[in-house]
Design a protein around this motif. Structure first.
Motif, mmCIF file in Angstrom:
data_model
loop_
_atom_site.group_PDB
_atom_site.id
_atom_site.type_symbol
_atom_site.label_atom_id
_atom_site.label_comp_id
_atom_site.label_asym_id
_atom_site.label_seq_id
_atom_site.Cartn_x
_atom_site.Cartn_y
_atom_site.Cartn_z
ATOM 1 N N MET A 73 0.015 0.977 -5.106
ATOM 2 C CA MET A 73 -1.368 1.434 -5.213
ATOM 3 C C MET A 73 -1.595 2.183 -6.521
ATOM 4 O O MET A 73 -2.628 2.006 -7.188
ATOM 5 C CB MET A 73 -1.722 2.329 -4.021
ATOM 6 N N LYS A 128 -6.296 2.601 2.960
ATOM 7 C CA LYS A 128 -5.578 1.474 2.372
ATOM 8 C C LYS A 128 -4.064 1.690 2.446
ATOM 9 O O LYS A 128 -3.299 0.748 2.726
ATOM 10 C CB LYS A 128 -6.036 1.255 0.924
ATOM 11 N N GLN A 237 -14.266 -1.906 -2.894
ATOM 12 C CA GLN A 237 -13.384 -1.006 -2.165
ATOM 13 C C GLN A 237 -13.456 -1.212 -0.660
ATOM 14 O O GLN A 237 -12.429 -1.334 0.013
ATOM 15 C CB GLN A 237 -13.739 0.447 -2.506
ATOM 16 N N GLU A 240 -12.006 -4.601 0.393
ATOM 17 C CA GLU A 240 -10.544 -4.605 0.347
ATOM 18 C C GLU A 240 -9.962 -3.912 1.569
ATOM 19 O O GLU A 240 -9.031 -4.422 2.214
ATOM 20 C CB GLU A 240 -10.051 -3.914 -0.928
ATOM 21 N N LEU A 241 -10.500 -2.739 1.896
ATOM 22 C CA LEU A 241 -10.026 -2.006 3.068
ATOM 23 C C LEU A 241 -10.255 -2.820 4.340
ATOM 24 O O LEU A 241 -9.363 -2.918 5.195
ATOM 25 C CB LEU A 241 -10.746 -0.658 3.170
ATOM 26 N N TYR A 244 -7.657 -5.589 4.789
ATOM 27 C CA TYR A 244 -6.376 -5.109 5.326
ATOM 28 C C TYR A 244 -6.487 -4.814 6.824
ATOM 29 O O TYR A 244 -5.561 -5.096 7.588
ATOM 30 C CB TYR A 244 -5.924 -3.851 4.586
#
Length: 252
Positions: A73, A128, A237, A240-241, A244
């Motif tokens: 990260m 994340k 953002q 992306e989170l 996951y």
């Protein structure tokens, strides 16, 4: 300029705008070129995700999984200069503290970070980190590659379907809407890395990312009448989170 060199210039223009990676000296900057480079935003995500994945793979030889994820990260943050994280924090500050369109845009333009943005940024990074740690060891690297590419495709989608909300700004050169062909090319780069993951998990992650993007797009349209550069970063953002989270969904 021949077509191949022109497309390379557009790609390197996207790399220069969204990362701190060096680009060839012959690549010129112009608002028109930056607009055309939008088709390559997900490809930039592939590059950033690959850097994170390689960092994770290398660090895994020496450190526990948690530290390897942390270093991965950190590598992506270093490469991008926390460009999108800053947009996320600014967006949350604006929407949290602004009750009108004008006030929201004013707060988002302020370079300082407020309490809303600080809390949101901490939760985003923690979310994340925890999600990547919970993934199977062999899935972390492909998840990083796919997550960074897909989330940038989600942000790119706003350029196709929403108007730019400001009269000027850093993202103003991107305000011309993408053509269907440009969006299709972006989709190829944004979706290709999903093949590295189990089909069920990849599908769930895609659904979660699209849902998060639709949620933010609706809020942007209702509150601002469109998007800003901070909105693009915030979308990347959250998508992306969400991706996951989708990979970890018990039903995937």
């Amino acid at each position: 300029m021949n077509p191949l060199r022109r497309e390379l210039a557009y790609f390197f223009g996207a790399v220069r705008f969204f990362t701190r990676l060096p680009v060839p000296a012959w690549v010129c900057h112009s608002p028109e070129a930056l607009n055309h480079s939008a088709r390559y935003f997900p490809l930039v995500g592939l590059v950033v995700g690959l850097i994170g994945a390689l960092t994770f793979a290398f660090a895994s030889f020496f450190f526990p999984k948690t530290l390897a994820v942390l270093l991965a990260m950190a590598a992506t943050l270093l490469v991008t200069g926390a460009f999108h994280e800053d947009g996320w924090a600014d967006m949350v500050d604006g929407f949290g503290g602004g009750w009108t369109r004008e006030r929201t845009l004013e707060i988002m333009k302020d370079s300082s970070i407020g309490s809303y943005g600080t809390i949101a940024l901490v939760l985003m990074l923690l979310g994340k980190f925890m999600a990547l740690v919970e993934l199977d060891m062999l899935l972390v690297a492909p998840a990083l590659i796919a997550g960074h590419a897909l989330s940038r495709l989600c942000a790119t989608g706003l350029l196709r379907f929403l108007d730019y909300a400001r009269e000027e700004g850093k993202a103003k050169p991107l305000a011309t809407r993408l053509s269907r062909g440009e969006l299709a090319l972006a989709a190829v780069f944004g979706l290709v890395a999903l093949a590295l993951l189990p089909p069920a998990g990849a599908l769930a992650g895609l659904v979660f990312a699209v849902a998060a993007t639709a949620f933010l797009a609706r809020k942007f349209a209702r509150r601002l009448g469109g998007y800003t550069g901070d909105c693009l970063g915030a979308t990347q953002q959250l998508a992306e989170l969400a991706f996951y989270f989708g990979l970890l969904c018990r039903f995937s």
